[in-house]
Design a protein around this motif. Structure first.
Motif, mmCIF file in Angstrom:
data_model
loop_
_atom_site.group_PDB
_atom_site.id
_atom_site.type_symbol
_atom_site.label_atom_id
_atom_site.label_comp_id
_atom_site.label_asym_id
_atom_site.label_seq_id
_atom_site.Cartn_x
_atom_site.Cartn_y
_atom_site.Cartn_z
ATOM 1 N N HIS A 349 0.886 -1.174 0.000
ATOM 2 C CA HIS A 349 0.000 0.000 0.000
ATOM 3 C C HIS A 349 0.907 1.202 0.000
ATOM 4 O O HIS A 349 1.487 1.528 1.041
ATOM 5 C CB HIS A 349 -0.913 0.004 1.221
ATOM 6 C CG HIS A 349 -2.126 -0.839 1.018
ATOM 7 N ND1 HIS A 349 -2.172 -2.154 1.402
ATOM 8 C CD2 HIS A 349 -3.321 -0.564 0.420
ATOM 9 C CE1 HIS A 349 -3.362 -2.642 1.061
ATOM 10 N NE2 HIS A 349 -4.066 -1.696 0.464
ATOM 11 N N GLY A 350 1.083 1.799 -1.163
ATOM 12 C CA GLY A 350 2.103 2.856 -1.294
ATOM 13 C C GLY A 350 3.461 2.218 -1.086
ATOM 14 O O GLY A 350 3.745 1.154 -1.650
ATOM 15 N N ALA A 351 4.264 2.829 -0.221
ATOM 16 C CA ALA A 351 5.608 2.285 0.024
ATOM 17 C C ALA A 351 5.585 1.203 1.103
ATOM 18 O O ALA A 351 6.587 0.535 1.339
ATOM 19 C CB ALA A 351 6.537 3.414 0.433
ATOM 20 N N GLN A 352 4.428 1.039 1.748
ATOM 21 C CA GLN A 352 4.346 0.081 2.862
ATOM 22 C C GLN A 352 3.913 -1.299 2.387
ATOM 23 O O GLN A 352 3.275 -1.425 1.343
ATOM 24 C CB GLN A 352 3.313 0.556 3.876
ATOM 25 C CG GLN A 352 3.717 1.816 4.617
ATOM 26 C CD GLN A 352 2.646 2.200 5.626
ATOM 27 O OE1 GLN A 352 1.473 1.849 5.462
ATOM 28 N NE2 GLN A 352 3.051 2.905 6.653
ATOM 29 N N ALA A 353 4.273 -2.311 3.211
ATOM 30 C CA ALA A 353 3.746 -3.651 2.964
ATOM 31 C C ALA A 353 2.769 -3.929 4.092
ATOM 32 O O ALA A 353 3.087 -3.698 5.262
ATOM 33 C CB ALA A 353 4.875 -4.667 2.991
ATOM 34 N N THR A 354 1.573 -4.390 3.748
ATOM 35 C CA THR A 354 0.579 -4.613 4.812
ATOM 36 C C THR A 354 0.082 -6.054 4.815
ATOM 37 O O THR A 354 -0.187 -6.641 3.761
ATOM 38 C CB THR A 354 -0.633 -3.665 4.663
ATOM 39 O OG1 THR A 354 -1.191 -3.884 3.382
ATOM 40 C CG2 THR A 354 -0.256 -2.223 4.819
ATOM 41 N N PHE A 420 -7.333 -6.935 11.584
ATOM 42 C CA PHE A 420 -6.042 -6.675 12.234
ATOM 43 C C PHE A 420 -5.018 -6.483 11.114
ATOM 44 O O PHE A 420 -4.856 -7.364 10.273
ATOM 45 C CB PHE A 420 -5.613 -7.854 13.121
ATOM 46 C CG PHE A 420 -6.341 -7.895 14.443
ATOM 47 C CD1 PHE A 420 -7.658 -8.307 14.510
ATOM 48 C CD2 PHE A 420 -5.685 -7.532 15.613
ATOM 49 C CE1 PHE A 420 -8.337 -8.338 15.732
ATOM 50 C CE2 PHE A 420 -6.344 -7.562 16.839
ATOM 51 C CZ PHE A 420 -7.683 -7.966 16.894
ATOM 52 N N THR A 421 -4.334 -5.316 11.118
ATOM 53 C CA THR A 421 -3.375 -5.040 10.045
ATOM 54 C C THR A 421 -1.995 -4.739 10.617
ATOM 55 O O THR A 421 -1.863 -3.909 11.533
ATOM 56 C CB THR A 421 -3.846 -3.823 9.204
ATOM 57 O OG1 THR A 421 -5.161 -4.094 8.748
ATOM 58 C CG2 THR A 421 -2.934 -3.572 8.021
ATOM 59 N N ALA A 422 -0.989 -5.434 10.057
ATOM 60 C CA ALA A 422 0.405 -5.125 10.422
ATOM 61 C C ALA A 422 0.993 -4.324 9.272
ATOM 62 O O ALA A 422 0.966 -4.774 8.131
ATOM 63 C CB ALA A 422 1.191 -6.410 10.625
ATOM 64 N N ARG A 423 1.492 -3.104 9.579
ATOM 65 C CA ARG A 423 2.056 -2.240 8.515
ATOM 66 C C ARG A 423 3.564 -2.178 8.635
ATOM 67 O O ARG A 423 4.092 -1.702 9.642
ATOM 68 C CB ARG A 423 1.528 -0.813 8.657
ATOM 69 C CG ARG A 423 0.090 -0.691 8.332
ATOM 70 C CD ARG A 423 -0.352 0.778 8.298
ATOM 71 N NE ARG A 423 -1.799 0.845 8.176
ATOM 72 C CZ ARG A 423 -2.444 0.647 7.045
ATOM 73 N NH1 ARG A 423 -1.782 0.405 5.941
ATOM 74 N NH2 ARG A 423 -3.762 0.693 7.012
ATOM 75 N N PHE A 424 4.249 -2.664 7.611
ATOM 76 C CA PHE A 424 5.716 -2.622 7.593
ATOM 77 C C PHE A 424 6.173 -1.419 6.771
ATOM 78 O O PHE A 424 5.700 -1.228 5.647
ATOM 79 C CB PHE A 424 6.288 -3.905 6.971
ATOM 80 C CG PHE A 424 6.014 -5.125 7.807
ATOM 81 C CD1 PHE A 424 6.923 -5.523 8.788
ATOM 82 C CD2 PHE A 424 4.852 -5.866 7.633
ATOM 83 C CE1 PHE A 424 6.667 -6.647 9.566
ATOM 84 C CE2 PHE A 424 4.596 -6.988 8.423
ATOM 85 C CZ PHE A 424 5.495 -7.368 9.381
ATOM 86 N N PRO A 425 7.098 -0.617 7.297
ATOM 87 C CA PRO A 425 7.531 0.571 6.557
ATOM 88 C C PRO A 425 8.437 0.184 5.383
ATOM 89 O O PRO A 425 8.961 -0.940 5.337
ATOM 90 C CB PRO A 425 8.324 1.352 7.594
ATOM 91 C CG PRO A 425 8.850 0.317 8.513
ATOM 92 C CD PRO A 425 7.828 -0.780 8.553
ATOM 93 N N ALA A 426 8.637 1.141 4.464
ATOM 94 C CA ALA A 426 9.436 0.874 3.263
ATOM 95 C C ALA A 426 10.816 0.318 3.610
ATOM 96 O O ALA A 426 11.325 -0.579 2.937
ATOM 97 C CB ALA A 426 9.573 2.173 2.467
#
Ligand code: ADP
Length: 437
Positions: A349-354, A420-426
């Motif tokens: 999602h954009g630069a993130q991985a979710t 439940f969402t885990a958002r990993f930064p770029a």
């Protein structure tokens, strides 16, 4: 002064005697002329010296050395050197003083200096904050006129400062806890040190709560186990009853094992160094694991679907990622009644991985959402226990994600389901080369 007058008198007498003698030798007229010449010479001489003295007094202390003939040049030079040395010393002392003030200002603790009447002589910015003081306005004010709390006034007046005073409800919003101590010094002067221990008190109370929670969580199955043991020893049981009791005892023992296992996982996570940012997780293997585990746990009771970007991965520790994401998936199955659906999504999602787990389960009341990651926090105690929960799962998830610079986001509606969402930064996401065809 007397010596100067005595010397002037002597020189006047000597001059008169000299004039008288010269007058006898060369005549009165010539002697008078000589006397006038001598007086004129003396006048010029003393005017010159007076001038030099005024120049000396008027000369800027640290400026250029004024030039002057003879002894005055030397005097100017020496005095100038002396003045320069003093000036350097004064500057050094001033610099030391200002460095000292800067150091006390940089201190994370409050420092206030009180005189022998407990009036404020100086205080740093932190002390101003702690006690609501104003270093300029309150200078020379009696400290107890400004900090009027009875416990503080009593502490200051008892003059027994071995112990520190704990002051709660301090600071602008009255939410801070201070530890305050006085250190007497010099002529009845006092150093008033204050430290903000709000955070310390909070972690201390969290630690106490945690110990109480662990004891409670272990005590319950232990009590049940002890009860069964007693029953088995005291009552004559048939084979079926004995088997039933043993099974129940096994359940309690396994519950304790799970709690201890999760506590150890949390302790390890807290103590471990940050996961490496260059090590790629085999996300394909992780996702396969998650799918297999979900299907085994659900045993066909739910509709389970996965929508994943197989080339997308993260960097870090694979076992930790598997355990965190696995927890989200198993929770979705445990808290979704039979017939419900669970959808897993792994995408960018954009630069993130979710990584999202969307279930159509029980949902969570809005008030409980912020507390879900607290240790042993459960929305529904009996359901958690029935499905083998320890109340530590989401605490582990939060820790693992934090260690991987990621964040957990929870959206839920009671009776409709949760996401439940885990958002990993770029900086933690990566891409694997596609597998050769
Ligand atoms: P537990 O071992 O009790 O499941 P967790 O830390 O994993 O502990 O979860 C904390 C609480 O959050 C659970 O007790 C449950 O009430 C609630 N919860 C977690 N996931 C879900 C979900 N998908 N749907 C509804 N409630 C959930």
């Amino acid at each position: 002064m007397n010596t100067i007058w005595a010397r002037s008198l002597v020189s006047l007498v000597l001059l008169s005697v000299l004039c008288a003698v010269v007058g006898v030798l060369i005549g009165v007229k010539a002697a008078l002329i000589l006397a006038i010449v001598v007086l004129l010479a003396q006048g010029i001489f003393s005017t010159f010296h007076k001038q030099q003295l005024w120049r000396l007094l008027d000369a800027p202390v640290y400026g250029e050395v004024p030039s002057a003939p003879g002894i005055w040049g030397e005097i100017y030079y020496r005095l100038h050197k002396l003045a320069k040395r003093w000036h350097a010393q004064v500057r050094q002392v001033e610099q030391q003083h200002s460095r000292f003030i800067q150091a006390i200002q940089a201190s994370p603790n409050g420092v206030a200096m009180l005189d022998d009447h407990d009036q404020i002589e100086w205080c740093n910015a932190i002390s101003e904050l702690h006690f609501g003081l104003d270093a300029k306005r309150d200078l020379r004010q009696h400290i107890t006129h400004l900090v009027r709390r009875p416990d503080f006034v009593r502490y200051l007046n008892t003059r027994q400062y071995e112990e520190m005073l704990i002051m709660r409800g301090m600071g602008e919003r009255r939410q801070h806890v201070l530890s305050v101590q006085v250190f007497p010094y010099g002529d009845n002067r006092k150093l008033l040190l204050s430290q903000d221990i709000t955070e310390l008190e909070r972690t201390d109370s969290m630690r106490r709560d945690f110990v109480a929670n662990v004891s409670h969580e272990l005590k319950t199955p232990l009590t049940v186990l002890a009860g069964f043991l007693e029953t088995m020893r005291e009552l004559p049981l048939n084979d079926a009853e004995r088997a039933r009791y043993l099974e129940l005892m096994e359940q309690q023992a396994s519950r304790m094992q799970h709690i201890v296992r999760d506590l150890l996982v949390l302790a390890t996570l807290e103590g471990d160094s940050k996961p490496p940012s260059e090590q790629m997780v085999d996300m394909r293997a992780v996702l396969r694991h998650l799918k297999d585990d979900a299907e085994t746990l659900s045993a066909g009771r739910h509709r389970i679907s996965f929508d994943v970007d197989e080339g997308l991965t993260v960097t870090g520790v694979e076992t930790e990622i598997l355990s965190a994401l696995g927890n989200l998936v198993t929770n979705a199955i445990r808290y979704t009644p039979d017939g419900g659906s669970i959808h897993v999504n792994w995408n960018t999602h954009g630069a993130q991985a979710t990584f999202s787990v969307i279930d159509s389960g029980l949902g969570i009341p809005a008030a409980d959402i912020p507390r879900l990651t607290e240790r042993f926090y459960r929305v529904d105690r009996s359901r958690s226990r029935d499905t083998g929960g320890t109340g530590l799962g989401l605490a582990i998830v939060k820790h693992v994600l934090q260690r991987h610079d990621a964040q957990l986001e929870v959206k839920s509606e009671e009776g409709r389901g949760s996401t439940f969402t885990a958002r990993f930064p770029a900086l933690r996401t990566a891409r694997r080369q596609p597998a050769p065809v």
